[in-house]
Design an enzyme around this catalytic site. Sequence first.
Site, PDB file in Angstrom:
ATOM      1  NE  ARG A 190      -4.235  -1.585   0.149  1.00  0.00           N
ATOM      2  CZ  ARG A 190      -4.340  -2.666  -0.637  1.00  0.00           C
ATOM      3  NH1 ARG A 190      -3.395  -2.968  -1.489  1.00  0.00           N
ATOM      4  NH2 ARG A 190      -5.414  -3.426  -0.572  1.00  0.00           N
ATOM      5  CD  GLU A 199      -3.432   2.998  -5.059  1.00  0.00           C
ATOM      6  OE1 GLU A 199      -2.198   2.842  -5.019  1.00  0.00           O
ATOM      7  OE2 GLU A 199      -4.236   2.058  -5.240  1.00  0.00           O
ATOM      8  CG  HIS A 215      -3.362  -0.919  -6.695  1.00  0.00           C
ATOM      9  ND1 HIS A 215      -3.747  -0.298  -5.536  1.00  0.00           N
ATOM     10  CD2 HIS A 215      -3.365  -2.252  -6.396  1.00  0.00           C
ATOM     11  CE1 HIS A 215      -3.977  -1.205  -4.589  1.00  0.00           C
ATOM     12  NE2 HIS A 215      -3.741  -2.399  -5.095  1.00  0.00           N
TER      13      HIS A 215
HETATM   14  C1  DGY Z   1      -5.747  -6.313  -2.946  1.00  0.00           C
HETATM   15  O1  DGY Z   1      -6.331  -7.350  -3.242  1.00  0.00           O
HETATM   16  O2  DGY Z   1      -5.640  -5.920  -1.779  1.00  0.00           O
HETATM   17  C2  DGY Z   1      -5.183  -5.512  -4.062  1.00  0.00           C
HETATM   18  O3  DGY Z   1      -4.323  -4.539  -3.616  1.00  0.00           O
HETATM   19  C3  DGY Z   1      -6.306  -4.918  -4.867  1.00  0.00           C
HETATM   20  O4  DGY Z   1      -6.995  -3.973  -4.080  1.00  0.00           O
END
Ligand code: DGY
Length: 329
Positions: free
Chosen positions: A242, A271, A289
């Site tokens: 993250r 983001e 992402h």
């Molecule tokens: C997750 O599955 O946590 C990915 O980062 C997609 O949000």
Amino acid sequence: MDALKKKVLVARRAPDDVLAKLAVHFEVDYHPGEMPLTPDELRTRLQGKAGAYVTGTERITAELLDACPGLKTVCTMSVGYNHIDLAACTARGVLVTNTPDVLTETTADLGFALLMATARRMSEGERLLRDGGWKSWSWDFLAGQDVYGTTLGILGMGRIGQAIARRGRFGFGMQVAYHNRSRLAADAEAELGARYLGKDELLRQADHLVLVLPYSAESHHCIAAAELALMKPTATLINIARGGIVDEDALAAALREKRIAAAGLDVFEGEPRVNPVLLGLPNIVLTPHIGSATMPTRIAMATLAADNLIAALTGTTPPTPLNPQVLPA
Ligand code: DGY
């Protein structure tokens, strides 16, 4: 419309098969838009709903839960759940589920791809080529960092961390070192050839440091100026967890001053907005992402989220609950 069917909100676009499966059990309110609902829209659309199918873009807060007293379950199509106030859900008896396991290998693939692209300056090379900047060969032209045989540092050794460790050890002859809240069992460490180190020592030893830890108040900016200062000037930093884990301004300064060699980021604080200072740097690879973004994996995630929702509202135990303590005994 079937008056006996429970009502659910599907807050983001989902595969047709998944919607069809949900429609067998529920009266589905579907938001097919490309952009997420605003918090106000989400609150309005959740009125009278027993369940919510969400993704990482919908924030489930205590205030939202209080405004939607009929909500019994929140099923997120993501493994990360920092967008959901889990404690508030548990306190109100709201069952929360996520989608672990089905995305592990795909996300580890992206993590390793980002590591390779970062170490070998692939984005920089492609930009240069497309811009007509490729004039000749020279001994240090786009010379990057080795990957094979180097030390792979992993911060956060959960399922995805371990999948990255396997790629490093068995595919690239890397020495694996890691730091995690809890240490792996001895047999798991032996299988991965993984050495447990304190966080600072991991930062000092890693040639490539991959961040795979969950985001929380505790991990917010846990890579900042002091941590970057411990890293080798030849090291790369990869973040697929993250954005808020890394202090992006401190990272930009370290990259600009070549205090570390390069970074690869798939996630960003705030983001989809990207800190403009990062955009101007050559020694960084940026992806939007896409850790779990292959079609088979996204379908598996959507299907698991739907299976969780169906189970939660039809009185069976969902496959992957996050707070099973709220389930009836
Ligand atoms: C997750 O599955 O946590 C990915 O980062 C997609 O949000």
